[in-house]
Design a protein around this motif. Structure first.
Motif, short mmCIF file in Angstrom:
data_model
loop_
_atom_site.label_atom_id
_atom_site.label_comp_id
_atom_site.label_asym_id
_atom_site.label_seq_id
_atom_site.Cartn_x
_atom_site.Cartn_y
_atom_site.Cartn_z
N ALA A 1 1.16 1.67 12.66
CA ALA A 1 2.15 2.76 12.97
C ALA A 1 3.39 2.23 13.47
O ALA A 1 3.34 1.37 14.27
CB ALA A 1 1.79 4.02 13.77
N VAL A 2 4.64 2.25 12.66
CA VAL A 2 5.74 1.45 13.10
C VAL A 2 6.59 2.70 13.65
O VAL A 2 6.94 3.63 12.67
CB VAL A 2 6.39 0.72 12.05
CG1 VAL A 2 7.77 0.26 12.23
CG2 VAL A 2 5.47 -0.41 11.48
N ALA A 3 7.13 2.69 14.85
CA ALA A 3 7.97 3.62 15.25
C ALA A 3 9.39 3.60 15.00
O ALA A 3 9.84 2.31 14.83
CB ALA A 3 8.02 3.67 16.81
N VAL A 4 9.90 4.51 14.22
CA VAL A 4 11.34 4.45 13.72
C VAL A 4 12.17 5.38 14.49
O VAL A 4 11.99 6.33 14.83
CB VAL A 4 11.48 5.05 12.27
CG1 VAL A 4 12.71 4.90 11.64
CG2 VAL A 4 10.54 4.20 11.44
N GLY A 5 13.12 4.85 15.30
CA GLY A 5 14.39 5.52 16.16
C GLY A 5 13.82 5.05 17.61
O GLY A 5 12.67 4.90 18.05
N ARG A 6 15.01 5.37 18.22
CA ARG A 6 14.58 5.32 19.83
C ARG A 6 13.63 6.01 20.51
O ARG A 6 12.92 5.64 21.49
CB ARG A 6 16.08 5.14 20.47
CG ARG A 6 17.03 4.40 20.08
CD ARG A 6 18.23 4.36 21.01
NE ARG A 6 19.20 3.60 20.38
CZ ARG A 6 19.39 2.29 20.42
NH1 ARG A 6 18.34 1.69 21.13
NH2 ARG A 6 20.33 1.55 19.99
N VAL A 7 13.47 7.44 20.21
CA VAL A 7 12.63 7.96 20.74
C VAL A 7 11.18 7.94 20.42
O VAL A 7 10.26 7.73 21.21
CB VAL A 7 12.68 9.79 20.23
CG1 VAL A 7 11.73 10.63 20.92
CG2 VAL A 7 14.26 10.24 20.91
N VAL B 1 1.23 0.51 6.05
CA VAL B 1 1.82 0.84 7.22
C VAL B 1 2.21 2.28 7.18
O VAL B 1 2.49 2.95 6.02
CB VAL B 1 3.25 0.14 7.07
CG1 VAL B 1 4.24 0.34 8.01
CG2 VAL B 1 3.06 -1.54 7.39
N LEU B 2 2.31 2.98 8.24
CA LEU B 2 3.08 4.36 8.43
C LEU B 2 4.37 4.26 9.35
O LEU B 2 4.36 3.80 10.23
CB LEU B 2 1.89 5.27 9.05
CG LEU B 2 2.31 6.59 9.51
CD1 LEU B 2 2.73 7.66 7.98
CD2 LEU B 2 1.69 7.49 10.39
N LEU B 3 5.46 4.81 8.63
CA LEU B 3 6.44 4.86 9.61
C LEU B 3 6.52 6.05 10.09
O LEU B 3 6.30 7.29 9.55
CB LEU B 3 7.77 4.86 8.62
CG LEU B 3 8.05 3.60 7.81
CD1 LEU B 3 9.21 3.52 6.89
CD2 LEU B 3 8.06 2.41 8.66
N TRP B 4 6.70 6.33 11.58
CA TRP B 4 6.72 7.46 12.31
C TRP B 4 8.03 7.63 13.22
O TRP B 4 8.40 6.75 14.00
CB TRP B 4 5.31 7.29 13.27
CG TRP B 4 4.97 8.68 13.97
CD1 TRP B 4 5.36 8.83 15.17
CD2 TRP B 4 4.40 9.94 13.56
NE1 TRP B 4 5.01 10.11 15.65
CE2 TRP B 4 4.29 10.71 14.42
CE3 TRP B 4 4.23 9.91 12.13
CZ2 TRP B 4 3.71 12.03 14.30
CZ3 TRP B 4 3.56 11.26 11.91
CH2 TRP B 4 3.42 12.24 13.08
N ASN B 5 8.41 8.97 12.95
CA ASN B 5 9.73 9.18 13.63
C ASN B 5 9.57 10.22 14.82
O ASN B 5 10.17 11.26 14.83
CB ASN B 5 10.63 9.93 12.44
CG ASN B 5 12.13 9.94 13.11
OD1 ASN B 5 12.24 9.60 14.16
ND2 ASN B 5 12.71 10.99 12.41
N VAL B 6 8.18 10.17 15.39
CA VAL B 6 8.14 10.72 16.65
C VAL B 6 7.47 12.06 16.55
O VAL B 6 6.68 12.44 17.25
CB VAL B 6 9.13 10.57 17.66
CG1 VAL B 6 10.05 11.86 17.55
CG2 VAL B 6 8.57 10.76 19.30
N VAL B 7 7.90 12.90 15.74
CA VAL B 7 7.25 14.29 15.39
C VAL B 7 7.03 14.58 13.77
O VAL B 7 8.13 14.01 13.12
CB VAL B 7 8.07 15.49 16.25
CG1 VAL B 7 8.04 15.55 17.54
CG2 VAL B 7 9.59 15.62 15.55
N PRO B 8 6.21 15.22 13.54
CA PRO B 8 6.09 15.46 11.90
C PRO B 8 7.17 16.46 11.42
O PRO B 8 7.05 16.46 10.18
CB PRO B 8 4.49 15.52 11.82
CG PRO B 8 4.17 16.46 13.24
CD PRO B 8 5.11 15.69 14.15
#
Length: 87
Positions: A51-57, A11-18
């Motif tokens: 990829a798992v999106a973290v946060g609303r954006v 799994v990769l946690l992704w917060n929309v921008v690196p």
């Protein structure tokens, strides 16, 4: 958290921008340009992983299950959302 769940390699946690938009003392919403510029990084980093999106954006951009960001007292909801997203 991923290590605790035994899924660190899957799994990769992704917060929309690196990178963090704004300054050390501000936390602003990333621009559309910043989001689009981050997508190639996501594709490369997530190769072979979910990829798992973290946060609303991030959720708005990637879709899939919503996982709350763990900041500001959200750790328990983050864990619950992550576990739910990976079922």
């Amino acid at each position: 958290m991923l290590d605790q769940l035994g899924i660190e390699e899957q799994v990769l946690l992704w917060n929309v921008v690196p990178t963090h938009p704004g300054t050390e003392t501000s936390n602003r919403r990333p621009s559309r340009t910043e989001i689009e510029a981050g997508l190639p990084f996501l594709r490369e980093l997530a190769a072979g992983r979910q990829a798992v999106a973290v946060g609303r954006v991030a959720h708005a951009v990637l879709g899939g299950p919503y996982v709350r960001h763990p900041s500001h007292g959200g750790a328990a909801l983050f864990r619950a959302g992550l576990e739910s997203a990976l079922r």
